[in-house]
Write an enzyme that holds these catalytic residues in place. Structure first.
Site, mmCIF file in Angstrom:
data_model
loop_
_atom_site.group_PDB
_atom_site.id
_atom_site.type_symbol
_atom_site.label_atom_id
_atom_site.label_comp_id
_atom_site.label_asym_id
_atom_site.label_seq_id
_atom_site.Cartn_x
_atom_site.Cartn_y
_atom_site.Cartn_z
ATOM 1 N N ASP A 27 -36.227 20.753 0.327
ATOM 2 C CA ASP A 27 -35.675 21.272 -0.982
ATOM 3 C C ASP A 27 -35.941 20.537 -2.244
ATOM 4 O O ASP A 27 -36.941 19.921 -2.284
ATOM 5 C CB ASP A 27 -34.111 21.124 -0.706
ATOM 6 C CG ASP A 27 -33.419 22.179 -1.111
ATOM 7 O OD1 ASP A 27 -33.412 22.732 -2.204
ATOM 8 O OD2 ASP A 27 -32.606 22.951 -0.292
ATOM 9 N N CYS A 65 -47.448 20.626 -14.472
ATOM 10 C CA CYS A 65 -47.438 20.946 -13.335
ATOM 11 C C CYS A 65 -48.582 21.833 -12.863
ATOM 12 O O CYS A 65 -48.827 22.132 -11.842
ATOM 13 C CB CYS A 65 -46.246 22.127 -13.258
ATOM 14 S SG CYS A 65 -44.880 21.328 -12.424
ATOM 15 N N SER A 104 -44.408 -0.089 -15.311
ATOM 16 C CA SER A 104 -45.421 0.298 -16.085
ATOM 17 C C SER A 104 -46.840 -0.209 -15.825
ATOM 18 O O SER A 104 -46.803 -1.038 -15.124
ATOM 19 C CB SER A 104 -45.316 0.233 -17.598
ATOM 20 O OG SER A 104 -45.181 -1.370 -17.553
#
Length: 728
Positions: free
Chosen positions: A431, A401, A523
């Site tokens: 949200d 992150c 992929s």
């Protein structure tokens, strides 16, 4: 002309973090071979240095001073680190078997797993005694014993070789320094002690034992060990508050099942350090030098490291291998408990404080190799375009992150999107997951992708899957189906197949455990590993970020700080008087912990819920406050933090996105300028759930979470007022 990264085509796997492998990793970092992937397997994030163990037992060195940080070392070497224990090698299929995960493929392997000194066949040993090797466990047990030892503790050490005598003297010194009067007995099965040292040095050591009041009993063995005693072969019951074995060199049992040639249980190697399988090398105490037998001593592992490195590289590139010619004898520097030592080589002896200084200097010089690593240059064009250096920032881009787009830029872009016009789209962006009408209930859908923050694809798949399911759990939904998106680095067909299998196996096991299925995906090949999942979930009534009420308790399910720890890992950061590796390993363990059970306990009571991810606790809590038209107060002292995170934040270490997170929340935040406050902006990969619970349900829910092993904490409360966060 733009260059592409070269594909990885071979796997060199180092089994064990012994001295030889540690040096191989460091030397590899200085001159890696593109196209070769280096992997280190060890169950522990740190490895002790043998030479400084007696000094640590005596109290001369802190724990962090005698440990090699394998996490930092692997990062410096660009190696994949797998924290697991090897349990076997299948030479036919080229697979290494591990205790806690599926087998790992190798092209070339090397074994440096050390030895044990335990006596598992001795009744009571496993329950009531410690072994000097592995060293890490012994050091930890010793520190624990020092906190509870009586005023006149009785110690029994089994084995009166150099190591046993040295540790007996070290133990006596440490206990005396703590105001205790030790009663120490050394047991030796032979008729005399110290067989592998010159007569003059032997006499010095025996005299020191006598001066310290350490009893030496020869021609004696232990026949049973109890919690406070040792039974001897002559029937004597010897009081013992701490029993330690240094009685021998025990090879690890699984080596007998490899099919490799052994000598007394140790891997037999020739001059090139190859075993009977030319693709498998061995070094250190687990190896027997068939061409030049030597006693088990760390000096030989250190001297073998450059030859081992050369031969690993040579075998991988089709070049000639070199022989290892160990020295005939070596300088033995034996500490005498205090800061004195005795030296022995070729039967000659000298001793005193000057030799302790020499030993200390040699040992610290070795450990300095793993303390501060040279900074690798960041290539820049010359001349560099204006703004390039500023855009790159002062440190490498974080993974997980920490590599997200900042909240300010993201919010500005999302604000331009049109509102959903379909009647079956109940809520779109804003949200944790979008909400779609689904029969009498609702379906939620989300997507998450993570840039790899470590080289272990299986670990990254686990963390990413848990991270992606966080949005589903935060909505009070059950995961339903998953699409997989994977970008692999360039790999040979064999390595590509292995990495894909690792990712899919790990993800499938997690989704299946939550009742979800992988139904497809995509992929591609790129510059680096990136894993993503698009997930749907089902619920009768979604829990949104809105709905928090004044008076609600704010409950957090996991500790914070993973972004800071991952940033420290990538920056090869150091902690004063502490080790980074165990803290990074703790962060991996926290990120690897699924939150499904916690979510199912929270959902029936939560007025609002979200998961703490890229924008940090401050950003995601303020989103909840905005959606609920409320404010919040949190207790900084109550924040659960991963070990090491606060100390690193105090050093100014932060994830790439942390400044943007701070900028997005500063105007609506009142908080002191402290390291704990800095962690409010720390991005959390696979982070905790945050729930607003009615006060009459909060304590019962917290107790229920603790009962299932979830480290949940109440960190604050929802208050009245415009969206604002106060941290005190």
């Amino acid at each position: 002309m733009q260059t592409e990264p070269l594909p990885l085509v071979q796997d060199i796997v180092l089994i064990g973090g012994g001295h030889a492998h540690a040096l191989v990793l460091r030397m590899w970092a200085m001159d890696p071979i593109p196209g070769l992937r280096l992997t280190l397997i060890d169950p522990n994030p740190i490895a002790p240095y043998t030479g400084m163990l007696p000094g640590h037992i005596a109290g001369h060195y802190r724990r962090d001073e005698i440990m090699i940080d394998l996490v930092r070392l692997a990062r410096f070497a660009g190696a994949r680190l797998i924290l697991d224990r090897a349990t076997g090698i299948d030479t036919a299929t080229r697979r290494i078997h591990l205790a806690n995960r599926p087998p790992l493929r190798f092209d070339i392997a090397s074994v440096d797993i050390g030895i044990g000194s335990g006596l598992p066949g001795l009744p009571g040993f496993t329950d009531h005694a410690a072994a000097a090797k592995p060293l890490g466990d012994y050091a930890q047990r010793w520190e624990a014993f020092l906190t509870t030892a009586p005023s006149s503790p009785a110690l029994t050490l089994i084995g009166a070789g150099i190591g046993g005598v040295e540790l007996a003297l070290a133990s006596a010194h440490r206990l005396r320094m703590t105001g205790r009067t030790p009663r120490i007995t050394l047991l030796e099965r032979a008729d005399s002690a110290l067989p592998n040292i010159g007569p003059r040095a032997r006499a010095t050591l025996l005299n020191r034992l006598a001066a310290e009041g350490i009893a030496l009993r020869t021609a004696t063995t232990a026949t049973a060990i109890g919690p406070d005693h040792v039974i001897l072969s002559d029937g004597t019951r010897l009081a013992s508050d701490f029993t330690l074995s240094i009685a021998g060199t025990q090879p690890q049992g699984w080596l007998t099942e490899t099919g490799l040639s052994l000598h007394d249980g140790f891997l037999a190697v020739g001059p090139t350090l190859q075993t009977s399988d030319p693709a498998i090398f061995a070094a250190g105490d687990c190896a027997h030098l068939s061409h030049a037998p030597r006693p088990k001593a760390g000096v030989y592992a250190v001297r073998a490291a450059p030859i081992l490195l050369h031969n690993l590289r040579a075998l991988a590139t089709g070049q000639p291998l070199r022989p290892f010619h160990p020295q005939r004898d070596y300088l033995k520097l034996v500490s005498l408990g205090g800061k004195e030592a005795v030296a022995d080589k070729f039967g000659l002896r000298s001793g005193g404080r000057a030799l302790w200084w020499l030993k200390d200097r040699i040992d610290r010089a070795f450990m300095a190799k793993f303390d501060t690593y040279p900074q690798m240059p960041r290539p820049l064009p010359d001349p560099a375009p204006l703004g390039l250096i500023e855009a790159m920032g002062p440190k490498p881009l974080c993974g997980g992150c920490g590599a997200k787009v900042g909240p300010g830029a993201l919010a500005a872009t999302l604000a331009t999107l049109p509102k959903p016009s379909r009647s079956d789209v109940i809520a779109g962006a804003g949200d944790d997951a979008a909400i779609l009408r689904h029969g009498q209930g609702a379906q939620v859908i989300t997507t998450d992708h993570l840039r790899a923050s470590c080289a272990d694809a299986r670990l990254m798949a686990r963390i990413t899957a848990i991270h992606a399911m966080g949005d589903i759990w935060a909505m009070g939904a059950a995961p339903q189906a998953a699409l997989v998106q994977i970008t692999l680095p360039r790999l040979s067909p064999a390595l590509q197949s292995d990495m894909l299998a690792e990712i899919m196996e790990e993800a499938a096991s997690l989704f299946t455990a939550e009742g979800a299925a992988i139904i497809g995906g995509h992929s591609s090949i790129g510059a680096e590993l990136t894993i993503g999942f698009t997930l749907t979930g089902l619920t009768d009534q979604p829990i949104t970020k809105g709905g928090a009420r004044p008076g609600d308790a704010l409950l957090l399910t996991k500790p914070l700080g993973s972004g800071t720890l991952m940033a420290a890992d990538m920056a090869l950061a150091r902690l004063p008087k502490d080790l980074l590796g165990p803290h990074v390993a703790a962060a991996w363990a926290a990120m690897s912990r699924p939150q499904g059970k916690a979510a199912r306990l929270l959902a029936p009571h939560a007025h609002a819920m979200t998961d703490i991810t890229g924008f940090g606790l401050a950003g995601h809590l303020l989103e909840m406050m905005e959606a609920s038209a409320t404010a919040a107060t949190i207790d900084l002292a109550a924040l659960p933090l991963l070990p090491g995170a606060e100390a690193l934040a105090a050093q100014g270490i932060a994830s790439t996105i942390a400044p943007a997170n701070h900028a997005a929340t500063a105007a609506r935040l009142t908080a002191p300028d402290t390291a704990r406050t800095a962690l409010l902006f720390d991005p959390q990969t696979a982070g905790p759930l945050l729930a607003a619970l009615p006060p009459d349900q909060a304590k019962a829910t917290l107790a229920a979470l603790h009962a299932i092993g979830e480290p949940a904490t109440i960190i604050g409360h929802v208050t009245e007022g415009p969206p604002h966060l106060t941290a005190r």
